[in-house]
Design a protein around this motif. Structure first.
Motif, PDB file in Angstrom:
ATOM      1  N   LEU A 180       0.813  -1.223   0.000  1.00 53.71           N
ATOM      2  CA  LEU A 180       0.000   0.000   0.000  1.00 53.71           C
ATOM      3  C   LEU A 180       0.845   1.272   0.000  1.00 53.71           C
ATOM      4  O   LEU A 180       0.309   2.364  -0.180  1.00 53.71           O
ATOM      5  N   SER A 199       2.694   2.186  -2.246  1.00 51.29           N
ATOM      6  CA  SER A 199       2.651   2.744  -3.604  1.00 51.29           C
ATOM      7  C   SER A 199       1.324   2.459  -4.308  1.00 51.29           C
ATOM      8  O   SER A 199       1.225   2.595  -5.526  1.00 51.29           O
ATOM      9  N   ASN A 200       0.310   2.042  -3.536  1.00 46.76           N
ATOM     10  CA  ASN A 200      -0.999   1.745  -4.121  1.00 46.76           C
ATOM     11  C   ASN A 200      -2.108   2.270  -3.216  1.00 46.76           C
ATOM     12  O   ASN A 200      -2.089   2.021  -2.004  1.00 46.76           O
ATOM     13  N   THR A 201      -3.057   2.980  -3.807  1.00 47.02           N
ATOM     14  CA  THR A 201      -4.203   3.460  -3.034  1.00 47.02           C
ATOM     15  C   THR A 201      -5.154   2.318  -2.731  1.00 47.02           C
ATOM     16  O   THR A 201      -5.691   2.215  -1.623  1.00 47.02           O
ATOM     17  N   TYR A 202      -5.354   1.450  -3.708  1.00 47.61           N
ATOM     18  CA  TYR A 202      -6.223   0.288  -3.561  1.00 47.61           C
ATOM     19  C   TYR A 202      -5.389  -0.974  -3.744  1.00 47.61           C
ATOM     20  O   TYR A 202      -4.254  -0.922  -4.224  1.00 47.61           O
ATOM     21  N   HIS A 251      -7.097   1.001  -9.788  1.00 49.90           N
ATOM     22  CA  HIS A 251      -7.260   2.381  -9.321  1.00 49.90           C
ATOM     23  C   HIS A 251      -8.663   2.668  -8.796  1.00 49.90           C
ATOM     24  O   HIS A 251      -9.106   3.821  -8.776  1.00 49.90           O
ATOM     25  N   ASP A 272     -10.761  -5.169  -1.867  1.00 47.32           N
ATOM     26  CA  ASP A 272     -10.781  -4.094  -0.868  1.00 47.32           C
ATOM     27  C   ASP A 272     -11.938  -4.272   0.109  1.00 47.32           C
ATOM     28  O   ASP A 272     -11.793  -4.020   1.312  1.00 47.32           O
ATOM     29  N   HIS A 279       0.691   2.964   6.228  1.00 50.84           N
ATOM     30  CA  HIS A 279      -0.032   2.853   4.954  1.00 50.84           C
ATOM     31  C   HIS A 279      -1.289   1.994   5.115  1.00 50.84           C
ATOM     32  O   HIS A 279      -2.297   2.239   4.443  1.00 50.84           O
ATOM     33  N   ARG A 301      -3.789   4.424   6.738  1.00 47.41           N
ATOM     34  CA  ARG A 301      -4.365   5.328   5.733  1.00 47.41           C
ATOM     35  C   ARG A 301      -5.378   4.599   4.882  1.00 47.41           C
ATOM     36  O   ARG A 301      -6.484   5.098   4.637  1.00 47.41           O
ATOM     37  N   TYR A 302      -5.042   3.415   4.431  1.00 43.74           N
ATOM     38  CA  TYR A 302      -5.930   2.615   3.579  1.00 43.74           C
ATOM     39  C   TYR A 302      -7.234   2.284   4.312  1.00 43.74           C
ATOM     40  O   TYR A 302      -8.329   2.476   3.763  1.00 43.74           O
ATOM     41  N   THR A 314      -9.500   5.301   4.900  1.00 44.69           N
ATOM     42  CA  THR A 314     -10.045   5.745   3.612  1.00 44.69           C
ATOM     43  C   THR A 314     -11.215   4.858   3.198  1.00 44.69           C
ATOM     44  O   THR A 314     -12.262   5.347   2.759  1.00 44.69           O
TER      45      THR A 314
END
Length: 321
Positions: A165, A167-170, A174, A180, A205, A208-209, A212
């Motif tokens: 995570l 370097s990846n939001t999901y 994208h 998820d 991370h 944050r994930y 979110t």
């Protein structure tokens, strides 16, 4: 959507009936495994009805429920084609009710990665959170070494997830996918019950994930407001293993041995005499000992035998005569 076509008489219209309202989820309204299908339904535009007045320990023991899942576990999805149990399978089914659902990605590799993270979330995240949490609330025997192993394995898994995570939001692509949804539902148990801020701060991370995800409208509609645990629940006293007794002082066994020795009754002399070993009897004389000593020298006979190549019998008789 899930449709069935009803053909009337020839020349009449074909009716399409939406059967998605027949999809009923049997579970409590706080079951995190039921949340997987309900959130997937929100993203897919599928109507999944959560059964009303479900009572754990009662509803799932009824004959009707056991016909759908013989071992009585929840959740169970009731569909027009029959029941489905196991929460990940239910979430997959609900997702598939919508054709070309983006929750399953757009390419074969995305589909594979979604399945990969679903398995990872179940086997590495959810399983270890449960091994940590369940014994603490009294639903399993609490063993400190087992808890340490579960926490260690969970940290290892969260570390791997944190790296991904970074370097990846999901998890995949994208946008939100089924991976998820299932991962977040698994993390809800950890964040809300045992994973305090001091624990999760090691994985920024992941933090944050998670926050979110749970604040996305479709998640929040099902989960409500999620709050992080402020402390790890204490172990229920009834489930604590009994403490091993402290070893006795070195002198104590000796004292006890002396006491036991004093308590032993004194044996009568007759009994002591009976226990004593009998004196060995003299061996009888061998009759051969009465014969005069032999004149034969054994070493000479051996030497004669070794040096005689032929006519040994005659030579031996003469040599021994």
């Amino acid at each position: 959507m899930y449709f069935i076509e009803f053909l009337a008489l020839p020349g009449l219209r074909v009716f399409n009936f939406d059967l998605s309202h027949w999809v009923v989820l049997h579970a409590g309204n706080t079951n995190k495994n039921a949340f997987k299908a309900l959130i997937a339904a929100e993203y897919s535009g599928v109507k999944v009805e959560l059964v009303k007045n479900f009572e754990m320990g009662v509803s799932n023991k009824s004959p009707e429920f056991l016909k759908m899942n013989p071992i009585g576990k929840v959740p169970v999805l009731e569909t027009p084609d029959g029941p489905v149990f196991e929460s990940n399978a239910i979430a997959r089914y609900v997702t598939r009710l919508k054709a070309d659902n983006p929750l399953y990605g757009s390419t074969l590799i995305e589909y594979a990665h979604i399945e990969q993270w679903i398995d990872f979330g179940s086997l590495e995240i959810d399983a270890n959170i449960l091994r940590w949490f369940i014994p603490r609330i009294g639903f399993a025997v609490y063993l400190p070494p087992a808890e340490e192993a579960a926490i260690s394995a969970l940290k290892r898994a969260l570390g791997a997830l944190n790296t991904h995570l970074a370097s990846n939001t999901y998890l995949v692509g994208h946008s939100v996918t089924l991976a998820d949804i299932i991962m977040t539902c698994n993390l809800v148990m950890g964040f809300s019950r045992v994973m305090t801020k001091s624990f999760t701060s090691e994985f920024p991370h992941v933090e944050r994930y998670f926050w979110t995800m749970v604040n996305q409208p479709n998640f929040r509609k099902i989960l409500g407001e999620v709050k992080q645990a402020e402390s790890v629940p204490p172990v229920q006293s009834a489930k604590k293993p009994s403490q091993p007794k402290e070893p006795k002082h070195k002198d104590e066994p000796k004292k006890e041995a002396k006491k036991e020795a004093k308590k032993e009754p004194v044996k009568p002399k007759v009994a002591e005499a009976a226990e004593e070993e009998e004196a060995p009897k003299p061996k009888p004389k061998n009759p051969l000992d009465l014969l005069p000593p032999s004149k034969m020298v054994l070493d000479d006979w051996k030497r004669l035998y070794s040096n005689t190549k032929t006519n040994f019998r005659e030579v031996a008789i003469k040599g021994c005569g």
